[in-house]
Design a protein around this motif. Structure first.
Motif, PDB file in Angstrom:
ATOM      1  N   GLU A 154      35.945 -41.415  12.981  1.00 38.80           N
ATOM      2  CA  GLU A 154      36.740 -40.237  12.646  1.00 38.80           C
ATOM      3  C   GLU A 154      37.197 -40.322  11.193  1.00 38.80           C
ATOM      4  OE1 GLU A 154      39.419 -39.129  16.264  1.00 38.80           O
ATOM      5  OE2 GLU A 154      39.057 -41.258  16.312  1.00 38.80           O
ATOM      6  N   ALA A 166      34.800 -43.247  24.201  1.00 42.36           N
ATOM      7  CA  ALA A 166      35.580 -42.022  24.031  1.00 42.36           C
ATOM      8  C   ALA A 166      34.924 -41.104  23.001  1.00 42.36           C
ATOM      9  CB  ALA A 166      36.997 -42.370  23.593  1.00 42.36           C
ATOM     10  N   LEU A 167      34.461 -41.709  21.903  1.00 45.78           N
ATOM     11  CA  LEU A 167      33.863 -40.919  20.829  1.00 45.78           C
ATOM     12  C   LEU A 167      32.619 -40.188  21.340  1.00 45.78           C
ATOM     13  CD1 LEU A 167      34.450 -40.573  17.796  1.00 45.78           C
ATOM     14  CD2 LEU A 167      32.760 -42.346  17.348  1.00 45.78           C
ATOM     15  N   PHE A 169      36.478 -35.348  28.425  1.00 47.19           N
ATOM     16  CA  PHE A 169      37.056 -36.096  27.321  1.00 47.19           C
ATOM     17  C   PHE A 169      38.502 -36.389  27.629  1.00 47.19           C
ATOM     18  CE2 PHE A 169      39.276 -36.194  23.234  1.00 47.19           C
ATOM     19  CZ  PHE A 169      38.664 -37.301  22.720  1.00 47.19           C
ATOM     20  N   GLU A 170      38.853 -37.661  27.650  1.00 43.84           N
ATOM     21  CA  GLU A 170      40.178 -38.039  28.098  1.00 43.84           C
ATOM     22  C   GLU A 170      41.050 -38.633  26.999  1.00 43.84           C
ATOM     23  OE1 GLU A 170      41.004 -37.081  30.877  1.00 43.84           O
ATOM     24  OE2 GLU A 170      39.118 -36.742  31.939  1.00 43.84           O
ATOM     25  N   LEU A 171      40.468 -38.931  25.855  1.00 45.86           N
ATOM     26  CA  LEU A 171      41.220 -39.652  24.835  1.00 45.86           C
ATOM     27  C   LEU A 171      42.369 -38.799  24.301  1.00 45.86           C
ATOM     28  CD1 LEU A 171      41.044 -42.384  23.406  1.00 45.86           C
ATOM     29  CD2 LEU A 171      39.824 -41.250  21.576  1.00 45.86           C
ATOM     30  N   THR A 172      43.563 -39.394  24.229  1.00 42.51           N
ATOM     31  CA  THR A 172      44.691 -38.682  23.643  1.00 42.51           C
ATOM     32  C   THR A 172      45.038 -39.326  22.310  1.00 42.51           C
ATOM     33  OG1 THR A 172      46.145 -40.133  24.852  1.00 42.51           O
ATOM     34  CG2 THR A 172      45.707 -38.000  25.839  1.00 42.51           C
ATOM     35  N   GLY A 173      46.021 -38.765  21.643  1.00 46.12           N
ATOM     36  CA  GLY A 173      46.503 -39.362  20.405  1.00 46.12           C
ATOM     37  C   GLY A 173      45.559 -39.147  19.244  1.00 46.12           C
ATOM     38  N   GLU A 174      45.916 -39.734  18.122  1.00 45.65           N
ATOM     39  CA  GLU A 174      45.140 -39.524  16.915  1.00 45.65           C
ATOM     40  C   GLU A 174      44.794 -40.843  16.258  1.00 45.65           C
ATOM     41  OE1 GLU A 174      46.585 -36.486  14.435  1.00 45.65           O
ATOM     42  OE2 GLU A 174      46.994 -35.162  16.113  1.00 45.65           O
ATOM     43  N   VAL A 175      43.905 -40.737  15.273  1.00 41.32           N
ATOM     44  CA  VAL A 175      43.434 -41.921  14.564  1.00 41.32           C
ATOM     45  C   VAL A 175      44.615 -42.731  14.032  1.00 41.32           C
ATOM     46  CG1 VAL A 175      41.915 -42.691  12.725  1.00 41.32           C
ATOM     47  CG2 VAL A 175      41.509 -40.509  13.815  1.00 41.32           C
ATOM     48  N   ARG A 196      45.809 -45.892  22.049  1.00 38.66           N
ATOM     49  CA  ARG A 196      45.021 -44.804  22.630  1.00 38.66           C
ATOM     50  C   ARG A 196      44.109 -45.281  23.749  1.00 38.66           C
ATOM     51  NH1 ARG A 196      41.911 -41.981  17.787  1.00 38.66           N
ATOM     52  NH2 ARG A 196      41.912 -40.144  19.107  1.00 38.66           N
ATOM     53  N   ASP A 229      37.817 -33.590  13.416  1.00 39.44           N
ATOM     54  CA  ASP A 229      36.956 -34.635  13.953  1.00 39.44           C
ATOM     55  C   ASP A 229      36.542 -34.298  15.371  1.00 39.44           C
ATOM     56  OD1 ASP A 229      36.558 -36.692  12.079  1.00 39.44           O
ATOM     57  OD2 ASP A 229      38.689 -37.122  12.181  1.00 39.44           O
ATOM     58  N   VAL A 230      35.464 -34.937  15.809  1.00 39.60           N
ATOM     59  CA  VAL A 230      34.906 -34.600  17.109  1.00 39.60           C
ATOM     60  C   VAL A 230      35.899 -34.858  18.251  1.00 39.60           C
ATOM     61  CG1 VAL A 230      33.702 -36.812  17.181  1.00 39.60           C
ATOM     62  CG2 VAL A 230      32.922 -34.979  18.615  1.00 39.60           C
ATOM     63  N   THR A 231      36.737 -35.893  18.121  1.00 39.42           N
ATOM     64  CA  THR A 231      37.701 -36.171  19.184  1.00 39.42           C
ATOM     65  C   THR A 231      38.802 -35.104  19.209  1.00 39.42           C
ATOM     66  OG1 THR A 231      38.820 -37.619  17.641  1.00 39.42           O
ATOM     67  CG2 THR A 231      37.376 -38.656  19.227  1.00 39.42           C
ATOM     68  N   LEU A 232      39.253 -34.722  18.010  1.00 40.53           N
ATOM     69  CA  LEU A 232      40.270 -33.667  17.947  1.00 40.53           C
ATOM     70  C   LEU A 232      39.677 -32.343  18.386  1.00 40.53           C
ATOM     71  CD1 LEU A 232      42.018 -34.552  14.593  1.00 40.53           C
ATOM     72  CD2 LEU A 232      42.874 -34.884  16.895  1.00 40.53           C
ATOM     73  N   GLN A 279      39.852 -32.124  22.008  1.00 42.45           N
ATOM     74  CA  GLN A 279      41.212 -31.829  22.478  1.00 42.45           C
ATOM     75  C   GLN A 279      41.573 -30.358  22.264  1.00 42.45           C
ATOM     76  OE1 GLN A 279      43.814 -34.541  20.409  1.00 42.45           O
ATOM     77  NE2 GLN A 279      42.953 -36.354  21.394  1.00 42.45           N
ATOM     78  N   ARG A 293      39.791 -27.928  24.523  1.00 39.55           N
ATOM     79  CA  ARG A 293      40.384 -27.984  25.856  1.00 39.55           C
ATOM     80  C   ARG A 293      41.644 -27.134  25.922  1.00 39.55           C
ATOM     81  NH1 ARG A 293      41.641 -32.208  29.520  1.00 39.55           N
ATOM     82  NH2 ARG A 293      39.497 -32.871  29.445  1.00 39.55           N
TER      83      ARG A 293
END
Lengths: 332, 339
Positions: free
Chosen positions: A53, A261-262, A277-283, A298, B198-201, B204, B207
């Motif tokens: 990220e 997660a990624l 996708f279950e990951l919460t929080g940020e980098v 995380r 980013d792909v993770t954000l 989120q 969703r």
């Protein structure tokens, strides 16, 4: 890849940026650990992906390897002209002779080309700077290179504004390749391009790799591009490599919870494959890392040990590196 | 497309042109017709320059000089049965003011530029609520906190006094979504809401949009270039190329059984679709500039199935129905079906 000696060996590479306090005395109050203890080998002709990220340190790693940034510590052993040099410690005045061997392709083809120079001047400039060609020879090599990247000889006299994004990126690639480098660091080289053009540039980079036996470090956040182009992939989180493996293995069977997660966050173009996708929080903030494993706040599998002890990158199978205390227990 | 009362938005033959100083007209959106179903998500997808954003901006009448909506209707059907033609509204009328931010709101691509850096988050959300709803300040604050909690901002009440720079990129985009949804709009326009993330954000934020859409029953016009995002988000898809819709159907038909050569090529050129490292099938050339839109089918110079004398003459082909609810603008659509 049949090669005994790596083209590039990075060992314990670190790049810290000091943070100063506000006010008159500007004391150093800490560091942003942008790159922290990164090690990997790169074989000639190979493509290594660096993914993660924003803020994970992938771009800083690339720039530090090229000595665009001075490393804080570690070694960067690079084979050039038949001998191995340590880019991390070599005096600046010796660097110029090595520059032709290592080049960069940038993300934004709009800001990386000087608008006041013609495409011919831009592509030929490295040869002029390194006094490798001039006059008719220079022109000849520029035209050859333009044709190689799919541009036309008459494009040499035009200015960047007359070109589309894809054509500009071709010009940027021509500029990096004109001195026949062995190592290319492509920093988000196709991210700014439209899908249809992106595919053209990816194909071009693959063709050129075969023709010139190039070695790529491909920095990207788009995992589907990485999956397509890279032989091996290193996943970075908060300045560290958390997993390094062959592309197929990594995508099929990720070991580190962050990699899992990624990969799960990548949307599929198939409407029947729903994203889970279950990951919460940020980098994590690299200037203010949690104790222990940087990913622990995380991580869905976090345990006490993760909050206390920093894991290190271990080779769990030949060529397969994971930076997690509990990767074996996470199988299920 | 059939007219039904369940459509929140019906755009008919929209034409938004830009006029240059040299007297040229650039047809950024050239005769676009689509509708958004109530509580549905329509994705408009295409490459840069295809007119998808201009379409979105036109719906809110955010097109500024030298651009102009030269033709077409933008019909908004409210829950109380009223039909407003946004294209006809006066620039300074109260009604347009009521539409913007009240009935229709928008999420922009860049969360940093969409928020004011000198006003607190709470202020900015409350402003929208106070403008469009008949509530007092403390009620507005309550609504704002509620919506911030809904978009997943922890400690929402405490963060109301904070400024955008104190939020990370993903959190900022949540604030923007909260602001857009604070007035419970009937239609939400999302213009590349996750492209800068980013792909993770992105996962989120997508969703959140989807959950809130389902909860509030908001209809969404989703603008994106990313076919994978479309697959995850949309009910219906309209594919645009050079200012026109070239294919329009439900998401499954477009992505699994694309019929227009452009849609097909776009899907094939996605990396990671196939295993291994074979060459990516790419589309020749690049999107032409609006100054030089080709005659005939605008896609013919890049089309593998183009036939001279057929595809390169006359005006652009219009959308034709090839199956129930599946529309394609290609004159050779039946001949190339099996190819």
């Amino acid at each position: 890849m049949i090669a005994t000696e790596p083209l590039l060996s990075v060992r314990n590479l670190r790049k810290f940026f000091p943070v100063y306090s506000k006010g008159f005395f500007q004391r150093r109050v800490g560091y942003v650990k942008a790159v922290d203890d990164v090690s990997f080998d790169l074989m000639p002709g190979e493509t290594l992906g660096l993914v993660g990220e924003s803020g994970c340190g992938k771009t800083t790693t690339g720039r530090t390897i090229l000595r665009a940034l001075g490393p804080t510590g570690g070694n960067i052993m690079f084979r050039a002209n038949g001998e191995t040099v340590d880019l991390a410690t070599i005096p600046g005045r010796h660097l110029k002779a090595l520059r032709p061997k290592m080049q960069m392709i940038f993300q934004d083809p709009f800001s990386s080309l000087n608008p006041r120079m013609t495409i011919g001047q831009i592509v030929g400039e490295p040869l002029v700077i390194h006094k490798m060609a001039k006059g008719r020879e220079l022109k000849k090599r520029v035209v050859e290179m333009l044709i190689k990247v799919g541009l036309k000889p008459e494009h040499a006299v035009r200015y960047p504004h007359a070109f589309s994004g894809g054509q500009r990126q071709r010009a940027g690639i021509a500029r990096s390749l004109i001195m026949h480098p062995s190592l290319i660091i492509a920093d988000e080289a196709v991210s700014a391009l439209d899908v249809s053009v992106q595919a053209q540039i990816i194909n071009l980079m693959e063709d050129l790799q075969k023709e010139f036996r190039l070695t790529y470090i491909f920095i990207a956040h788009d995992l589907s591009v990485v999956k397509h182009i890279c032989d091996r992939v290193a996943v970075m989180y908060a300045g560290k490599i958390v997993e390094l493996a062959e592309t197929g293995t990594l995508f099929k069977d990720p070991k580190h919870p962050y990699t899992k997660a990624l990969l799960s966050a990548v949307p599929s173009p198939d409407p029947d494959v729903k994203m889970i996708f279950e990951l919460t929080g940020e980098v994590a903030d690299p200037g203010n890392l949690p104790p222990g494993c940087a990913f622990n706040p995380r991580c869905p599998y976090v345990r006490d040990r993760c909050r206390q002890e920093m894991p290190s990158l271990r080779e769990i199978e030949p060529g397969r590196w994971v930076n997690c205390h509990f990767d074996e227990e996470l199988e299920s | 497309m059939p007219e039904t009362s369940e459509n929140v938005l019906e755009v008919k033959n929209l034409k938004t042109y830009f006029f240059t100083d040299d007297g040229d007209e650039l047809r950024a959106v050239d005769g676009v017709t689509f509708s958004v179903k109530r509580s549905g998500i329509l994705a408009v997808v295409g490459e840069s320059g295809c007119g998808k954003s201009v379409t979105a901006y036109s719906v809110l009448r955010l097109i500024q000089k030298p651009g102009k909506i030269v033709d077409g209707q933008i019909l908004l059907r409210t829950t109380d049965g009223k039909i407003i033609d946004i294209a006809e509204l006066d620039e300074k009328s109260d009604e347009l003011f009521h539409v913007r931010g009240g009935l229709v709101s928008m999420i922009f691509q860049e969360p940093m530029t969409a928020l004011s850096p000198v006003h607190s988050i709470g202020n900015q959300i409350c402003e929208a609520i106070l403008l469009h709803q008949d509530v007092d300040k403390s009620q507005a604050e309550k609504i704002a906190i509620g919506i911030l909690e809904k978009v997943g901002i922890p400690g929402a009440a405490g963060r109301m006094k904070q400024y955008p720079h104190e939020f990370s990129g993903g959190m900022r985009q949540r604030v923007v979504i909260a602001m857009a949804l604070a007035c419970k709009p009937q239609l939400l326009i999302a213009d590349e809401p996750t492209t800068a993330l980013d792909v993770t954000l992105q996962a989120q934020v997508l969703r959140i949009i989807k959950d809130l859409q389902a909860e509030l029953g908001t209809s969404v016009l989703f603008i994106t270039h990313d076919l994978a995002v479309v697959a995850q988000m949309a009910d219906e898809v309209a594919v645009m190329y050079l200012g026109r819709i070239v294919e329009h159907s439900d998401v499954r038909s477009v992505l699994k059984n694309p019929r227009h050569p452009y849609t097909r090529a776009l899907l094939k050129s996605l990396p990671g679709m196939s295993e291994g490292s074979e060459r990516l099938p790419s589309i020749e050339g690049s999107v032409p500039s609006l100054m030089e839109i080709p005659d005939g089918c605008p896609f013919h110079p890049r089309c593998p199935h183009a036939e001279s004398g057929l595809c390169d003459v006359g005006g652009p082909p219009s959308l034709q129905k090839i199956a129930d609810g599946h529309y394609v603008a290609c004159v050779r659509v039946e001949e190339i079906k099996a190819l």
